[in-house]
Scaffold this active site. Structure first.
Site, PDB file in Angstrom:
ATOM      1  N   GLU A  53       9.242   0.433  -6.868  1.00 19.91           N
ATOM      2  CA  GLU A  53       8.239  -0.627  -6.936  1.00 19.91           C
ATOM      3  C   GLU A  53       7.071  -0.395  -5.976  1.00 19.91           C
ATOM      4  O   GLU A  53       5.918  -0.631  -6.335  1.00 19.91           O
ATOM      5  CB  GLU A  53       8.886  -1.984  -6.632  1.00 19.91           C
ATOM      6  CG  GLU A  53       9.754  -2.526  -7.754  1.00 19.91           C
ATOM      7  CD  GLU A  53       8.943  -2.976  -8.972  1.00 19.91           C
ATOM      8  OE1 GLU A  53       7.720  -3.110  -8.867  1.00 19.91           O
ATOM      9  OE2 GLU A  53       9.566  -3.190 -10.028  1.00 19.91           O
ATOM     10  N   ASP A  99       1.434  -8.795  -7.789  1.00 22.33           N
ATOM     11  CA  ASP A  99       2.745  -8.464  -7.240  1.00 22.33           C
ATOM     12  C   ASP A  99       2.595  -8.230  -5.743  1.00 22.33           C
ATOM     13  O   ASP A  99       1.641  -7.576  -5.309  1.00 22.33           O
ATOM     14  CB  ASP A  99       3.313  -7.200  -7.887  1.00 22.33           C
ATOM     15  CG  ASP A  99       3.788  -7.437  -9.312  1.00 22.33           C
ATOM     16  OD1 ASP A  99       3.969  -8.608  -9.685  1.00 22.33           O
ATOM     17  OD2 ASP A  99       3.975  -6.443 -10.040  1.00 22.33           O
TER      18      ASP A  99
END
Length: 217
Positions: free
Chosen positions: A123, A140
């Site tokens: 990620e 995010d």
């Protein structure tokens, strides 16, 4: 996200940037041994950085850059200064493993520390302060790239704020807010499959190598 432009003189303005460079570990950018080329680059940067950063500090505003005439050492050392600045938001793989273990994530909802490390790498590459913006207005945040539309409040777009925290809290280097929110996400239906990158790169794969060399006790 718009990024602030740094002037060459600013890149080497503090001792902390130079000190952080001394502890830079290329092998911790991923898993496994570093390649020969990375080792050579790292050594070259260490040898040239101090001298050229001193040049940048003392040259003052009159220092100008002409790419065709820029010396190899100057170019490499500018890169080293940028790398040192970026390092401030990275966390060492084993340091992260220790935090995850201390916060009882090993075995939480059936996922091991290795699962969490794999998630953090795919990620954000262990970048605690990473922010990724999307066309729908959401973003995010943090090492696990937790989305503002569902889990945190960024005060910029509609948010369900399921974790009851601001998105900025997910950028804290102590990771406590991030871990609290991540636990809530994993406890929902789907578990870690709520992260598409984990499903693609980590699920169903042998992951024990992620904790190789790490002492978590």
């Amino acid at each position: 996200m718009r990024k602030r432009r740094l002037l060459p003189k600013q890149l080497c303005s503090t001792d902390s940037h130079r000190d952080s460079w001394a502890s830079w570990d290329w092998s911790e950018r991923g898993v496994g041994e570093r390649s020969a080329s990375e080792g050579e680059i790292s050594q070259t940067l260490r040898e040239n950085q101090q001298e050229v950063c001193e040049t940048l500090r003392t040259a003052g505003p009159q220092l100008t850059f002409s790419p065709p005439r820029m010396t190899r050492a100057l170019f490499i050392s500018l890169f080293s200064c940028l790398a040192a600045i970026n390092q401030a938001s990275l966390i060492n793989r084993c340091d992260l493993a220790k935090v995850l273990h201390q916060e009882d994530l090993d075995g939480f909802e059936g996922y091991s520390v290795s699962d969490w490390l794999c998630l953090a790498f795919v990620e954000s590459h262990f970048n605690i302060s990473k922010v990724n913006e999307y066309a729908d207005g959401s973003s995010d945040y943090g090492i696990f790239q937790i989305n503002s539309h569902y889990w945190c409040n960024d005060y910029q777009s509609h948010s369900e704020n399921t974790c009851h925290m601001t998105c900025q809290e997910l950028l804290s280097p102590n990771l406590l807010a991030t871990i609290k929110c991540a636990k809530k996400i994993v406890s929902r239906a789907g578990g870690m499959k709520n992260w598409a990158e984990w499903s693609i790169h980590c699920a169903g794969r042998p992951l024990s190598y992620w904790v190789t060399g790490c002492h978590m006790g």
